[in-house]
Design a protein around this motif. Structure first.
Motif, PDB file in Angstrom:
ATOM      1  N   ALA A 112       5.991  23.492  71.252  1.00  0.00           N
ATOM      2  CA  ALA A 112       4.593  23.859  71.322  1.00  0.00           C
ATOM      3  C   ALA A 112       4.049  23.358  72.975  1.00  0.00           C
ATOM      4  N   SER A 113       3.527  24.322  73.624  1.00  0.00           N
ATOM      5  CA  SER A 113       2.879  24.048  74.962  1.00  0.00           C
ATOM      6  C   SER A 113       1.492  24.662  74.961  1.00  0.00           C
ATOM      7  N   ALA A 114       0.680  24.088  75.877  1.00  0.00           N
ATOM      8  CA  ALA A 114      -0.714  24.944  76.133  1.00  0.00           C
ATOM      9  C   ALA A 114      -0.532  26.307  76.248  1.00  0.00           C
ATOM     10  N   GLU A 115       0.624  26.784  77.241  1.00  0.00           N
ATOM     11  CA  GLU A 115       0.762  27.942  77.474  1.00  0.00           C
ATOM     12  C   GLU A 115       1.111  28.986  76.304  1.00  0.00           C
ATOM     13  N   LEU A 116       1.858  28.515  75.410  1.00  0.00           N
ATOM     14  CA  LEU A 116       2.538  29.242  74.255  1.00  0.00           C
ATOM     15  C   LEU A 116       1.245  29.319  73.287  1.00  0.00           C
ATOM     16  N   LEU A 117       0.400  28.334  73.288  1.00  0.00           N
ATOM     17  CA  LEU A 117      -0.980  28.335  72.179  1.00  0.00           C
ATOM     18  C   LEU A 117      -1.725  29.298  72.841  1.00  0.00           C
ATOM     19  N   ARG A 118      -1.965  29.282  74.132  1.00  0.00           N
ATOM     20  CA  ARG A 118      -2.894  30.497  74.795  1.00  0.00           C
ATOM     21  C   ARG A 118      -2.564  32.199  74.693  1.00  0.00           C
ATOM     22  N   ALA A 119      -0.936  32.092  74.842  1.00  0.00           N
ATOM     23  CA  ALA A 119      -0.495  33.621  74.740  1.00  0.00           C
ATOM     24  C   ALA A 119      -0.333  33.863  73.152  1.00  0.00           C
ATOM     25  N   SER A 120      -0.573  33.056  72.204  1.00  0.00           N
ATOM     26  CA  SER A 120      -0.122  33.508  70.647  1.00  0.00           C
ATOM     27  C   SER A 120      -1.610  33.972  70.018  1.00  0.00           C
ATOM     28  N   ASP A 121      -1.337  35.007  69.268  1.00  0.00           N
ATOM     29  CA  ASP A 121      -2.325  35.493  68.524  1.00  0.00           C
ATOM     30  C   ASP A 121      -2.536  34.547  67.526  1.00  0.00           C
ATOM     31  N   LEU A 122      -1.593  33.859  66.807  1.00  0.00           N
ATOM     32  CA  LEU A 122      -1.650  33.023  65.887  1.00  0.00           C
ATOM     33  C   LEU A 122      -0.476  32.148  65.856  1.00  0.00           C
ATOM     34  N   VAL A 123      -1.074  30.593  65.344  1.00  0.00           N
ATOM     35  CA  VAL A 123       0.103  29.834  65.289  1.00  0.00           C
ATOM     36  C   VAL A 123      -0.051  29.126  63.795  1.00  0.00           C
ATOM     37  N   ILE A 124       0.841  29.074  63.153  1.00  0.00           N
ATOM     38  CA  ILE A 124       0.863  28.847  62.019  1.00  0.00           C
ATOM     39  C   ILE A 124       1.582  27.280  61.595  1.00  0.00           C
ATOM     40  N   ALA A 125       0.869  26.586  61.244  1.00  0.00           N
ATOM     41  CA  ALA A 125       1.634  24.965  60.750  1.00  0.00           C
ATOM     42  C   ALA A 125       2.255  24.988  59.507  1.00  0.00           C
ATOM     43  N   MET A 126       3.280  24.294  59.026  1.00  0.00           N
ATOM     44  CA  MET A 126       3.815  24.492  57.785  1.00  0.00           C
ATOM     45  C   MET A 126       3.306  23.064  57.321  1.00  0.00           C
ATOM     46  N   SER A 127       3.199  21.939  57.943  1.00  0.00           N
ATOM     47  CA  SER A 127       2.629  20.754  57.496  1.00  0.00           C
ATOM     48  C   SER A 127       1.501  20.104  58.159  1.00  0.00           C
ATOM     49  N   THR A 128       0.761  19.323  57.449  1.00  0.00           N
ATOM     50  CA  THR A 128      -0.379  18.562  58.108  1.00  0.00           C
ATOM     51  C   THR A 128       0.208  17.709  59.222  1.00  0.00           C
ATOM     52  N   ASP A 129       1.165  17.321  59.285  1.00  0.00           N
ATOM     53  CA  ASP A 129       1.578  16.623  60.444  1.00  0.00           C
ATOM     54  C   ASP A 129       1.726  17.647  61.642  1.00  0.00           C
ATOM     55  N   HIS A 130       2.199  18.821  61.447  1.00  0.00           N
ATOM     56  CA  HIS A 130       2.269  19.729  62.486  1.00  0.00           C
ATOM     57  C   HIS A 130       0.669  20.083  63.004  1.00  0.00           C
ATOM     58  N   GLN A 131      -0.151  20.238  62.066  1.00  0.00           N
ATOM     59  CA  GLN A 131      -1.451  20.535  62.382  1.00  0.00           C
ATOM     60  C   GLN A 131      -2.132  19.307  63.127  1.00  0.00           C
ATOM     61  N   ALA A 132      -1.806  18.077  62.763  1.00  0.00           N
ATOM     62  CA  ALA A 132      -2.314  16.892  63.758  1.00  0.00           C
ATOM     63  C   ALA A 132      -1.902  16.876  64.903  1.00  0.00           C
ATOM     64  N   PHE A 133      -0.674  17.229  65.006  1.00  0.00           N
ATOM     65  CA  PHE A 133       0.068  17.265  66.397  1.00  0.00           C
ATOM     66  C   PHE A 133      -0.631  18.294  67.296  1.00  0.00           C
ATOM     67  N   LEU A 134      -0.996  19.458  66.683  1.00  0.00           N
ATOM     68  CA  LEU A 134      -1.539  20.354  67.722  1.00  0.00           C
ATOM     69  C   LEU A 134      -2.883  19.921  68.050  1.00  0.00           C
ATOM     70  N   VAL A 135      -3.598  19.350  66.830  1.00  0.00           N
ATOM     71  CA  VAL A 135      -5.095  19.155  67.289  1.00  0.00           C
ATOM     72  C   VAL A 135      -5.011  17.886  68.258  1.00  0.00           C
ATOM     73  N   ASP A 136      -4.105  16.838  67.949  1.00  0.00           N
ATOM     74  CA  ASP A 136      -3.835  15.718  69.024  1.00  0.00           C
ATOM     75  C   ASP A 136      -4.018  16.063  70.380  1.00  0.00           C
ATOM     76  N   THR A 137      -2.508  16.784  70.520  1.00  0.00           N
ATOM     77  CA  THR A 137      -2.040  17.247  71.661  1.00  0.00           C
ATOM     78  C   THR A 137      -2.827  18.397  72.476  1.00  0.00           C
ATOM     79  N   PHE A 138      -3.272  19.275  71.765  1.00  0.00           N
ATOM     80  CA  PHE A 138      -3.859  20.454  72.388  1.00  0.00           C
ATOM     81  C   PHE A 138      -5.303  20.902  72.003  1.00  0.00           C
ATOM     82  N   GLN A 139      -5.919  19.962  70.989  1.00  0.00           N
ATOM     83  CA  GLN A 139      -7.183  20.572  70.460  1.00  0.00           C
ATOM     84  C   GLN A 139      -7.127  21.850  69.951  1.00  0.00           C
ATOM     85  N   TYR A 140      -6.070  22.116  69.218  1.00  0.00           N
ATOM     86  CA  TYR A 140      -5.814  23.316  68.769  1.00  0.00           C
ATOM     87  C   TYR A 140      -5.812  23.310  67.316  1.00  0.00           C
TER      88      TYR A 140
END
Length: 95
Positions: free
Chosen positions: A5-33
């Motif tokens: 995951a990177s800020a650039e990848l998140l901006r360029a993506s129409d949808l990012v899907i998390a498989m786990s709550t750890d993945h979700q938390a990482f995206l929120v904590d790191t990128f506010q996504y």
């Protein structure tokens, strides 16, 4: 396809899907996504898919159990694809 995951990848993506709550938390904590969980999209349930080390604590030594779990998860994901396709429009972020 899994990617780092990177800020650039998140901006360029129409949808990012998390498989786990750890993945979700990482995206929120790191990128506010906030990424929806796979099960949230496919089945309307806020339930994570556990990583092999979460589901099988002895995964490094019990390779049969780890392999069986991984195959079960792959079959579950495959069986969930119709729900993913049916509900995708609700989650897509198209500009």
């Amino acid at each position: 396809q899994q990617r780092r995951a990177s800020a650039e990848l998140l901006r360029a993506s129409d949808l990012v899907i998390a498989m786990s709550t750890d993945h979700q938390a990482f995206l929120v904590d790191t990128f506010q996504y906030r990424a929806p969980l796979f099960n949230e999209i496919c089945h309307g349930r806020s339930e994570p898919l556990l990583d092999v080390w979460e589901a099988i604590p002895t995964w490094e030594t019990d390779l049969d159990a780890a392999r069986n779990y991984v195959f079960q998860v792959m079959e579950y994901i495959w069986a969930s694809v119709p729900g993913l396709l049916q509900n995708l429009g609700t989650y897509l972020r198209v500009e």
